[in-house]
Scaffold this motif. Sequence first.
Motif, PDB file in Angstrom:
ATOM      1  N   GLY A 108      32.503   1.558  37.908  1.00 34.89           N
ATOM      2  CA  GLY A 108      33.138   0.649  38.854  1.00 34.89           C
ATOM      3  C   GLY A 108      32.194   0.130  39.930  1.00 34.89           C
ATOM      4  O   GLY A 108      30.980   0.063  39.729  1.00 34.89           O
ATOM      5  N   ARG A 109      32.746  -0.215  41.068  1.00 40.32           N
ATOM      6  CA  ARG A 109      31.987  -0.908  42.113  1.00 40.32           C
ATOM      7  C   ARG A 109      30.985  -0.017  42.850  1.00 40.32           C
ATOM      8  O   ARG A 109      29.996  -0.502  43.380  1.00 40.32           O
ATOM      9  CB  ARG A 109      32.960  -1.536  43.122  1.00 40.32           C
ATOM     10  N   SER A 123      30.121 -11.811  42.466  1.00 44.24           N
ATOM     11  CA  SER A 123      30.044 -11.701  41.015  1.00 44.24           C
ATOM     12  C   SER A 123      29.559 -10.320  40.572  1.00 44.24           C
ATOM     13  O   SER A 123      29.914  -9.862  39.477  1.00 44.24           O
ATOM     14  CB  SER A 123      29.119 -12.780  40.444  1.00 44.24           C
ATOM     15  N   THR A 124      28.782  -9.636  41.403  1.00 45.27           N
ATOM     16  CA  THR A 124      28.357  -8.271  41.062  1.00 45.27           C
ATOM     17  C   THR A 124      29.560  -7.378  40.815  1.00 45.27           C
ATOM     18  O   THR A 124      29.574  -6.565  39.877  1.00 45.27           O
ATOM     19  CB  THR A 124      27.492  -7.675  42.188  1.00 45.27           C
ATOM     20  N   TYR A 125      30.608  -7.543  41.641  1.00 49.56           N
ATOM     21  CA  TYR A 125      31.821  -6.745  41.454  1.00 49.56           C
ATOM     22  C   TYR A 125      32.554  -7.117  40.170  1.00 49.56           C
ATOM     23  O   TYR A 125      33.167  -6.274  39.524  1.00 49.56           O
ATOM     24  CB  TYR A 125      32.748  -6.896  42.657  1.00 49.56           C
ATOM     25  N   MET A 155      27.906  10.517  38.043  1.00 49.96           N
ATOM     26  CA  MET A 155      28.895   9.610  37.454  1.00 49.96           C
ATOM     27  C   MET A 155      29.867  10.409  36.583  1.00 49.96           C
ATOM     28  O   MET A 155      29.438  11.156  35.697  1.00 49.96           O
ATOM     29  CB  MET A 155      28.199   8.546  36.619  1.00 49.96           C
ATOM     30  N   GLU A 156      31.142  10.235  36.822  1.00 49.78           N
ATOM     31  CA  GLU A 156      32.171  10.910  36.037  1.00 49.78           C
ATOM     32  C   GLU A 156      32.603   9.991  34.899  1.00 49.78           C
ATOM     33  O   GLU A 156      33.193   8.928  35.127  1.00 49.78           O
ATOM     34  CB  GLU A 156      33.363  11.272  36.910  1.00 49.78           C
ATOM     35  N   ASP A 213      33.269  -4.162  37.644  1.00 52.26           N
ATOM     36  CA  ASP A 213      34.663  -3.826  37.335  1.00 52.26           C
ATOM     37  C   ASP A 213      34.880  -3.590  35.835  1.00 52.26           C
ATOM     38  O   ASP A 213      35.889  -3.008  35.433  1.00 52.26           O
ATOM     39  CB  ASP A 213      35.598  -4.941  37.814  1.00 52.26           C
ATOM     40  N   LEU A 214      33.931  -4.030  35.012  1.00 54.56           N
ATOM     41  CA  LEU A 214      34.014  -3.821  33.567  1.00 54.56           C
ATOM     42  C   LEU A 214      33.476  -2.452  33.154  1.00 54.56           C
ATOM     43  O   LEU A 214      33.657  -2.052  32.000  1.00 54.56           O
ATOM     44  CB  LEU A 214      33.231  -4.913  32.830  1.00 54.56           C
TER      45      LEU A 214
END
Length: 249
Positions: free
Chosen positions: A221-222, A210-212, A1-2, A216-217
Amino acid sequence: MELPKIASREEWLAAHLALLTKEKQLSQAQAALAAGRRALPMVEITREYVFTGPDGTARLADLFEGRSQLIIYHFMWLRDIDEGCPSCSFAVDNMPDPVHLNKGAGTTLALVSRAPFERIEQFRKRMGWALPWYSSLGSDFNYDFHVSSDEAITPIEYNYKDSETLEREGLAWYVAGNSDQHGVSVFARDGGRVFHTYSTYGVGADVMLSTYRFLDLTPAGRQRYINEWPWHDTYGGASPIAHAASTDG
């Protein structure tokens, strides 16, 4: 993860406020779009569609379960492995408990697939879902709402594009014979009359995910495209296709 770059609280606040302006603009645009969707005209359904459900044969009006609105998720069934589509399964995993839709908004949410009801019911129990799920097998429902393709039955169309346009845009898989796609269709009822108010396909059906909305927060991300999510009972194990092959028969 960046991870994002590290900043001071003042720098973070300035960047956040700039983004907040765009978020408010998007919220206003989405509210206007929803108003336009509600204002669309509707078309009366006069054709008799027959489904198979837990109580046997059902008509389209029966799927409302006595309520005034009906949302149908067109759930793809993969006939080559005789399983429910993993991407559609991910979508259903994201759908809410319908208590607020049912009791607070007079709206029924249901799934429809072109597959034998007995097989649908087996898969529903495996997934642990409680939403009503009906078979449209033997009906033209899927073809009339352009989520099943067979030129012998009706001209192929998906996402409001004909077969020539789909092929020109490199979307030939939508044109493949005897195949299904996903989508959402909405209906309203006035007494005994049923009306079609709205349908969306492809990424338009992402409203269900809703998972996305949560991801998205986050900084990461996704993380996965819609077709990369497995069945929820295969995490840490075999791929969906391998799982289907191992349980076949």
